[in-house]
Design a protein around this motif. Structure first.
Motif, short mmCIF file in Angstrom:
data_model
loop_
_atom_site.label_atom_id
_atom_site.label_comp_id
_atom_site.label_asym_id
_atom_site.label_seq_id
_atom_site.Cartn_x
_atom_site.Cartn_y
_atom_site.Cartn_z
N LYS A 1 0.82 -1.21 0.00
CA LYS A 1 0.00 0.00 0.00
C LYS A 1 0.85 1.26 0.00
N ARG A 2 2.12 1.11 0.28
CA ARG A 2 2.98 2.28 0.39
C ARG A 2 3.35 2.83 -0.98
N LYS A 3 3.48 4.16 -1.06
CA LYS A 3 3.97 4.76 -2.29
C LYS A 3 5.49 4.60 -2.36
N PRO A 4 6.01 4.23 -3.51
CA PRO A 4 7.46 4.01 -3.60
C PRO A 4 8.26 5.30 -3.47
N PHE A 5 9.42 5.15 -2.89
CA PHE A 5 10.38 6.25 -2.81
C PHE A 5 11.75 5.64 -2.93
N CYS A 6 12.49 6.04 -3.95
CA CYS A 6 13.77 5.36 -4.20
C CYS A 6 14.91 6.33 -4.40
N ILE A 7 16.00 6.01 -3.73
CA ILE A 7 17.26 6.70 -4.00
C ILE A 7 18.27 5.64 -4.40
N ILE A 8 18.94 5.87 -5.52
CA ILE A 8 20.03 4.99 -5.91
C ILE A 8 21.30 5.59 -5.32
N MET A 9 22.01 4.80 -4.58
CA MET A 9 23.25 5.30 -3.96
C MET A 9 24.32 5.55 -5.01
N PRO A 10 24.97 6.70 -4.96
CA PRO A 10 26.12 6.88 -5.85
C PRO A 10 27.16 5.85 -5.45
N PRO A 11 27.49 4.92 -6.34
CA PRO A 11 28.34 3.80 -5.91
C PRO A 11 29.77 4.25 -5.60
N PRO A 12 30.22 4.05 -4.37
CA PRO A 12 31.61 4.38 -4.05
C PRO A 12 32.56 3.50 -4.87
N ASN A 13 33.73 4.02 -5.15
CA ASN A 13 34.73 3.23 -5.88
C ASN A 13 35.18 2.05 -5.04
N ALA A 14 35.21 0.90 -5.68
CA ALA A 14 35.62 -0.31 -4.95
C ALA A 14 37.14 -0.45 -5.01
N ASN A 15 37.83 0.65 -4.70
CA ASN A 15 39.29 0.57 -4.75
C ASN A 15 39.95 1.12 -3.49
N ALA A 16 39.14 1.58 -2.55
CA ALA A 16 39.70 2.16 -1.33
C ALA A 16 38.60 2.24 -0.28
N PRO A 17 39.00 2.37 0.97
CA PRO A 17 37.99 2.58 2.01
C PRO A 17 37.30 3.93 1.82
N LEU A 18 36.21 4.13 2.50
CA LEU A 18 35.47 5.39 2.38
C LEU A 18 36.25 6.55 2.97
N HIS A 19 36.01 7.73 2.41
CA HIS A 19 36.58 8.93 3.02
C HIS A 19 35.43 9.79 3.53
N ILE A 20 35.76 10.93 4.07
CA ILE A 20 34.74 11.74 4.75
C ILE A 20 33.65 12.21 3.78
N GLY A 21 34.03 12.39 2.50
CA GLY A 21 33.02 12.79 1.52
C GLY A 21 31.90 11.78 1.41
N HIS A 22 32.24 10.51 1.56
CA HIS A 22 31.20 9.49 1.54
C HIS A 22 30.28 9.64 2.75
N GLY A 23 30.86 10.11 3.85
CA GLY A 23 30.05 10.34 5.03
C GLY A 23 28.93 11.33 4.75
N VAL A 24 29.22 12.30 3.89
CA VAL A 24 28.22 13.32 3.56
C VAL A 24 27.04 12.68 2.85
N PHE A 25 27.32 11.86 1.86
CA PHE A 25 26.18 11.28 1.15
C PHE A 25 25.41 10.30 2.02
N VAL A 26 26.12 9.58 2.87
CA VAL A 26 25.42 8.67 3.77
C VAL A 26 24.49 9.46 4.69
N ALA A 27 25.01 10.52 5.28
CA ALA A 27 24.21 11.31 6.21
C ALA A 27 22.97 11.87 5.52
N LEU A 28 23.16 12.43 4.33
CA LEU A 28 22.05 13.07 3.64
C LEU A 28 21.05 12.06 3.08
N GLU A 29 21.57 11.03 2.43
CA GLU A 29 20.66 10.08 1.80
C GLU A 29 19.94 9.22 2.83
#
Length: 747
Positions: free
Chosen positions: A56-84
């Motif tokens: 019954k719920r209306k859909p709401f979707c965010i596609i995560m900007p995929p982080p590069n699979a070549n290094a651990p996350l940096h603080i910039g990734h923290g921003v998108f996690v917090a906001l999204e």
RNA sequence: GGGCAGUUAGCUCAGUUGGUCAGAGCGCAUGACUUACAUUCAUGAGGUCAUAGGUUCGAGUCCUAUACUGCCCACCA
């Protein structure tokens, strides 16, 4: 199957084993966060299909900007996690069927560079690996990093649906990418052509326009004389910063309107290094006012010269090899690199009297590789291009037009709106997109070259045996791979379309997605391409809103970089201050399109706030032991207090709906700490102690704390859920399902 | 060469339809171990909102110009 029922059973067990005591005076995030995350994961509510009344719920979707699979996350990734995560949790509580789809990017060139550096550090040589070994090694490397990234996202509290996780190299994603490639090919929008491309001699690959950074540099402008053939003491002087390319000259061009040179057009001049005879031609692109007004044309090593060369059918002399050294065609420069050749050219020109003068301290723009800073050489190469401005087969619109229209017609809204102008300007001047990369890591281009008829073609379904044009069996497979952005540009629909079985409906349900939240620095690289591909491939926009966040800076406004040593490791912050504190610090003071300043002081401030929530909740908990949950009659004064809560709720909701996350967070912070804790709790404390309208006081505390926990949850999910679980007043009876704050209704 | 943004308390920044907008955090000063919290509480100092004009009953908030700072785009050889 009743998914809700299942999950409610497992919840009950978990809650019983949830052993954190609220008697602790300090909120200890280390003991709580991971347990809470597991509690959510087990509830299944990250998966929109398992939400109560999901259908019954209306859909709401965010596609995560995929982080590069070549290094651990940096603080910039923290921003998108917090906001999204804020948006997703808010919408989930508002009753939406919220899907946050996670994934990682193979990040072609970026990963290859990172990997090679890593190998170098370990003293291993990548040159010894053959193509397959190399690919396998990078594959393993990305798989390892994917796991790290996933775990880090969990530590940050990301409520994404891990059962839908994707990687840009997944077979089903690649299949969709190939379908797009084929479609472009069939629509006449994909072509292989010899063009001047931006070539990095160090990385030995070509780039698109976007990977080139122009930098102002001091150089020397050389004024060189080209003698007119069979006329004594007559010459044309040409100004150039690159005398080493003279052996590649095919002509001298002047503007047809330039009175100084009209008499020379059609004449022949002697090129002063190898003494070849080349014509003087007239072309309107030549700027009368620049330099001497005469331009030397080197079609193989300059983009404008190539164009002029094509127009006048000039000889193309490729004097520079892809390794950065000149060849025999360059005469005396053979075997030299660019700088050596430049030095030698000035010596020769000076010796033979062709160097009229030098303008030193000449400031001009020089193109550099964005990654290694090497000077980019414009080189002629056979590459695959996507035609951006050519009409799509059977339509009168180009790929570019699709994107312009979507934003112009407000189908897609960009926040902040000023970036719409930037977006249009870029599209107005867009060039065909070089999608070939001469690297080994990435999605191979299924392109073939017929050795017989010399034509190129694309075949995505099977390995072809014959040339599609001349049926020759003598065909060769392309060794290039696709530009990473070619695949990530299809991410919103490729992810949703890739599912099988019951989830094959995902595309229909969730596309177009709601918001694309990402950094403004990849507006062209990624967002524009997603809009273009989304509309081109599916006929629909990929998302309704583009929310662009800023780059994270340190307290001195410096960009963070490893070399400056000012990087903040988001996971170290999580360890010290908690994920909630980091997230709140990244949201408050952060407005769309503006860079974000963060310091340890700020994070500590919000760690203190988490503690405040914890202790205010403890107080309420202690004073609600004999509370019966009934609503008592309220005095006008008490009603006014609750009215203040309603006002805050309205304000916060309005801010969140308008993408003003910082204001929403600030309002909550202020209300909770300085109104609720400082004033309301203090007053109720007195009343409860004096047993004066105690029921009313308890009721007020109960209502306000409950609503505040709900509103704060999308901002600071861990501490709020932990408290919620510890207050029996808020967690309903056993037979009710929704005893998790994550799915409780927004006030 | 074209374009964009910023200039608000010591520091970092909020302030979207012009009228409780002169704010927050940190810092600073003074006082308080008041049984929710010292990761605390109370009180306080501080800014002609870059400059100069203009529109308006009223402007950080709109317009124009100037100055400085930062950023983006561009095939000027």
């Amino acid at each position: 199957m009743d998914l809700g029922k299942n999950s409610s059973r497992s919840e009950f067990k978990i809650i019983k084993s949830f052993s954190i005591e609220i008697v602790n005076k300090t909120y200890e995030h280390l003991k709580i966060e991971q347990k809470i995350y597991r509690l959510w994961e087990k509830s299944g509510f990250f998966n929109p299909d398992k939400l109560p009344n999901s259908r019954k719920r209306k859909p709401f979707c965010i596609i995560m900007p995929p982080p590069n699979a070549n290094a651990p996350l940096h603080i910039g990734h923290g921003v998108f996690v917090a906001l999204e995560d804020l948006m997703i949790r808010y919408q989930r509580m508002k009753g939406k069927r919220a899907l946050w789809l996670p994934g990682t990017d193979h990040a072609g060139f970026e990963t290859q560079v990172v990997f090679e550096k890593e190998m170098e550090k370990q003293g291993k040589s990548v040159l010894e690996m053959n193509r397959e070994e190399f690919y396998k090694a990078v594959w393993d490397y990305t798989q390892k990093n994917k796991k790290i990234v996933k775990n880090q996202l969990k530590l940050l509290g990301a409520s994404c649906d891990w059962s839908r996780e994707k990687f840009t190299l997944d077979k089903d994603i690649q299949k969709i990418v190939y379908e797009t490639l084929k479609k472009l090919w069939q629509d006449g929008l994909l072509y292989r052509g010899k063009r001047i491309v931006n070539y990095c001699p160090k990385h030995k690959t070509a780039f698109s326009e976007l990977e080139v950074k122009y930098k102002e540099e001091k150089g020397i402008l050389y004024f060189v004389r080209y003698k007119i053939k069979e006329q004594k003491n007559k010459w044309i002087t040409v100004a150039t910063t690159r005398p080493e390319t003279i052996p590649g000259d095919s002509a001298i061009a002047v503007n047809p309107k330039d009175k100084r040179y009209q008499k020379f057009v059609g004449k022949v001049v002697i090129e002063p290094i190898t003494k070849r005879e080349i014509p003087v031609i007239a072309d309107k692109e030549v700027d009368i006012n620049f330099g001497t007004g005469a331009l030397k044309i080197t079609p193989a090593h300059d983009a404008l010269d190539f164009e002029i060369g094509q127009r006048h059918k000039l000889e193309i002399r490729e004097t520079l090899n892809f390794d950065g050294y000149f060849n025999e065609l360059a005469g005396p420069f053979a075997g030299l690199n660019v700088f050596e050749a430049r030095k030698k050219s000035t010596q020769i020109l000076q010796a033979n009297g062709s160097l009229e003068k030098e303008k030193k301290e000449y400031i001009h723009q020089v193109s550099h590789c964005y990654k290694c800073n090497s000077i980019i050489e414009p080189m002629l190469m056979d590459q695959w291009f996507v035609a951006m401005t050519k009409p799509i087969l059977g339509k009168n619109k180009s790929l570019r037009d699709l994107a312009v229209e979507a934003v112009e017609n407000k189908k897609i809204r960009i926040i902040p709106s000023r970036f719409e102008k930037v977006f249009f300007h870029w599209l107005d001047n867009i060039k065909d997109w070089n999608i070939s990369r001469q690297i080994r890591w990435g999605i191979p281009i299924p392109g073939y070259h017929c050795q017989h008829c010399q034509k190129f073609f694309i075949e995505t379904e099977k390995i072809p045996k014959r040339c599609i044009y001349c049926q020759s069996k003598n065909i060769q497979k392309d060794t290039d791979v696709l530009d990473t952005w070619f695949s990530s540009g299809q991410w919103p629909f490729a992810t949703l379309m890739s599912f099988k079985g019951p989830r094959s409906k995902d595309f229909k349900t969730f596309y177009p997605t709601e918001v694309m939240e990402t950094g403004w620095d990849i507006l062209f690289f990624w967002v524009a391409r997603m809009i273009i591909f989304g509309i081109y491939c599916t006929g629909k926009i990929p998302f309704k809103v583009v929310y662009l966040h800023g780059l994270v800076r340190d307290k001195d406004r410096q960009k963070m970089s490893k070399s400056k040593g000012n990087v903040i490791d988001p996971l170290a912050v999580v360890e010290t201050y908690g994920a909630d504190a980091l997230r709140m610090a990244l949201i408050i003071g952060n407005t769309a399109g503006n860079d974000i300043v963060i310091s340890e002081d700020k994070i500590r401030g919000y760690r203190n706030f988490a503690n405040k929530i914890w202790n205010a909740s403890r107080f309420v908990s202690m004073n609600l032991k004999d509370f019966d949950g009934q609503k008592p009659l309220l005095s006008p004064k008490d009603k006014k207090i609750l009215n203040g809560l309603r006002k805050t709720e309205k304000k916060v909701t309005k801010y969140l709906d308008n993408y003003q996350f910082s204001l929403a967070g600030e309002s909550l912070y202020h209300y909770f700490w300085h109104i609720f804790a400082d004033q309301i709790i203090e007053e109720m404390k007195k009343r409860i102690k004096a047993d004066e309208d105690k029921k009313q006081a308890q009721y007020i505390l109960y209502i306000i704390l409950g609503d505040c926990l709900k509103m704060l949850h999308p901002f600071m999910p861990f501490v709020t859920e932990a408290v919620w679980q510890k207050l029996p007043q808020y967690t309903p009876k056993k037979n009710q399902k929704n005893n998790l704050l994550i799915v409780s209704p927004w006030p």
